[in-house]
Scaffold this active site. Structure first.
Site, short mmCIF file in Angstrom:
data_model
loop_
_atom_site.label_atom_id
_atom_site.label_comp_id
_atom_site.label_asym_id
_atom_site.label_seq_id
_atom_site.Cartn_x
_atom_site.Cartn_y
_atom_site.Cartn_z
CB THR B 15 7.09 -10.90 27.56
OG1 THR B 15 8.21 -10.99 28.45
CG2 THR B 15 6.63 -9.46 27.47
CB ALA B 17 5.94 -20.02 28.85
CB VAL B 18 4.17 -18.29 33.54
CG1 VAL B 18 3.14 -17.97 34.62
CG2 VAL B 18 4.80 -19.64 33.79
NE ARG B 43 15.68 -9.27 27.16
CZ ARG B 43 14.79 -10.25 27.14
NH1 ARG B 43 13.92 -10.36 26.16
NH2 ARG B 43 14.75 -11.15 28.12
CB SER B 44 9.63 -6.95 26.85
OG SER B 44 10.35 -8.16 26.72
NE ARG B 103 7.35 -20.98 45.13
CZ ARG B 103 7.88 -21.41 43.99
NH1 ARG B 103 8.93 -22.22 44.02
NH2 ARG B 103 7.37 -21.06 42.84
CB CYS B 133 4.78 -26.03 38.73
SG CYS B 133 6.48 -26.45 38.34
CD GLN B 160 9.11 -32.34 39.00
OE1 GLN B 160 9.53 -33.02 39.93
NE2 GLN B 160 9.55 -31.12 38.76
CG HIS B 257 4.58 -30.69 36.80
ND1 HIS B 257 5.22 -30.64 35.58
CD2 HIS B 257 5.25 -29.82 37.60
CE1 HIS B 257 6.22 -29.78 35.64
NE2 HIS B 257 6.26 -29.26 36.85
CG ASN B 330 3.83 -27.66 34.02
OD1 ASN B 330 3.18 -28.46 33.32
ND2 ASN B 330 4.87 -27.00 33.55
#
Lengths: 350, 350
Positions: B15, B17-18, B43-44, B103, B133, B160, B257, B330
């Site tokens: 839900t 932005a990505v 909640r979503s 990572r 990113c 950035q 970026h 990004n």
């Protein structure tokens, strides 16, 4: 107007953005001048502008207006500087020129008083040049570190403000910001490019963007700004072979040039020593506690005289290399202030 | 919903932005998936979101919702990723995680399919990590040049965008831009700082400014972002000793970026060869005719998949060093796209 033995200063280009900062500096600093004469193009003649608390009438720039001038501060476009500097010098004035015309000439010293004041003494053509605003954003900090450790190479990436392009740059950013503010622009291909009307002096939109091109053209892919920063840094430091790589990038900031510096030295460096050197360097303010929000930004450096230096780190893989970030007001130290400092140096060489 | 032998994909964090970019990519790309399950916080749950032209109901993330999942795309905050990735892996899913949690782990591969697709095959914990990113903005171009010439060291300065900080970053820039648009701000000390209300996720104003600090904290003066770009670049290229110096700077750009790269190689470089390598590299678009206004900018790269590379120059003092400038979205290659590419690789290792 004062009388007596104090030197007469002429300001050429007193009505522009830099001229305005310059008149402010002449009003704030220790007053070493007799008459201050404001000269500009005929269309500005007759205007009255404040200097040292007095209204001074602007005179049209002509040969007569240059009579009796001891020091002439040139803030003119390149073509006008090329035309008038030899005239003023022939009339006996020491010309302090801020244009790009003379900076690379062998018989014209390029001076930053904190670094190479001595060079201002030898001026075969009666002209002293003041560097480009981007060079001036970094050179005082770099020069101080060079004195301590011996510079070996520089890699520089800039974050240049639009006022470095004059009023047209500032007007362009302000107009474009008004066009994008309150929108959802900046998320789709080309949406900013389509929304802004007129790129002004830039080859791409500057609002909500960065433009990796600053200067008037390219040579082998390098822009004129990049080549200028390289050549000027070498000349000011007296290191004609110094390896310097520069990438010049314009950012949506009104005033205040920043530079990310990677500097390699002949000797090992440490951060505590770098802090000591920068804190003690004339014209530098150290601002380096990033964990507490202390680092230089153009929004804080604007309107101030010094170079702000911070984000000092020793390269993790190279004990002879230092990373740091500097900000300076491109209209003050980057233009008006450096030329006033040179003028004061020439007027009272101490 | 499809049936048959095609793998089931779960998207965790659908839900945000990505997530929105990710659903778009899953709809645009060649469809290799059976069921696509959207999971989010309770909640979503119940919301319907479009994927592949269908409205799909969001399910609450719990153990049951992870049953039968073949590949799980994680776009969750660090703490949620740390909690749920082992759960999904224990249920037999291959986890593709975009958080910072895994990572740096030795037993978790960090994968950029154009560079080290092979590394995705060995995943002892059932987890594959996708890089930060900022690393993703440069690594495809750098990797291609490394393959040709052998990388020796990197000096990087970033530009950035605020969407790298999530919606809070975008909201902060938009609010601050509305506060400074139509004003004369940006010319006096602290005037921007006083005018903007709330710095959001940033330690200084981001409108009309650049902020040389990106990340959650510092170690020996280096920010977490700077250390991450260094460590991730080394890991992806399989060069644990590679000298890398990074200065991370946030700029007032919504998405895209950029990085100014100084790369030194074991062999001599030339610009024509660099052009050939970059033009042929998968995932890279060469955009390099600066005299004609052709160079990468974030405003042009936003919303596109590839890394845009340009401003290619050979260092004037070092035939083994290359300067160039890269831009990438990004949210796409920098986040959603790279994780989808890894998921496709895992689903059809070819």
């Amino acid at each position: 107007m004062k009388t007596g033995g104090e030197p007469t200063l002429a300001v050429l280009g007193a009505t522009g953005a830099v001229g305005s900062v310059l008149r402010g500096l002449l009003s704030e600093r220790r007053d070493v001048w007799g008459e201050i004469r404001l000269l500009a193009s005929p269309r500005s003649a007759g205007r009255k502008l404040p200097v040292r608390g007095e209204e001074v009438e602007v005179l049209a720039l002509d040969e007569e207006a240059l009579e009796g001038v001891d020091v002439a501060l040139f803030h003119l476009p390149d073509d006008a500087a090329a035309q008038w500097a030899p005239v003023a010098a022939a009339k006996g004035a020491v010309v302090i020129d801020s244009s790009a015309v003379f900076r690379a000439e062998d018989d014209v010293p390029l001076v930053v008083p904190e670094i190479n004041a001595h060079a201002a003494r030898v001026r075969p053509r009666g002209i002293v040049a003041s560097p480009d605003c981007t060079t001036l954003a970094l050179i005082v900090a770099v020069g101080a570190l060079h004195s301590a450790w011996g510079l070996e190479s520089l890699v520089l990436s800039t974050y240049q403000a639009v006022s470095g392009s004059g009023r047209e740059g500032v007007d362009t950013l302000r107009r474009q910001l008004a066009e994008v503010a309150g929108t959802d622009l900046g998320t789709k291909p080309g949406d900013v490019r389509r929304a802004v009307t007129g790129a002004g002096p830039y080859p791409a939109p500057i609002a909500l963007n960065v433009v990796p091109f600053a200067g008037a053209g390219t040579t082998d892919g390098w822009t004129t700004d990049e080549m200028a920063v390289r050549a000027e840094t070498r000349k000011i430091l007296g290191m004609p072979q110094l390896p310097v790589s520069v990438t010049c990038v314009r950012v949506p900031v009104v005033t205040g040039h920043s530079v990310a510096v990677h500097a390699r030295f002949e000797n090992e460096v440490t951060v505590p020593q770098a802090h000591e050197i920068l804190a003690a360097a004339p014209g530098v303010v150290l601002c380096d506690a990033p964990g507490e929000g202390e680092f230089p930004t153009p929004a804080d450096a604007v309107g101030t005289d010094p170079t702000w230096a911070g984000r000092v780190r020793r390269a993790l893989d190279d004990p002879q290399a230092l990373e740091f970030f500097v900000c300076g007001d491109n209209l003050r130290k980057g233009a008006a202030l450096n030329s006033v400092q040179i003028a004061e140096l020439v007027a009272s060489p101490g």
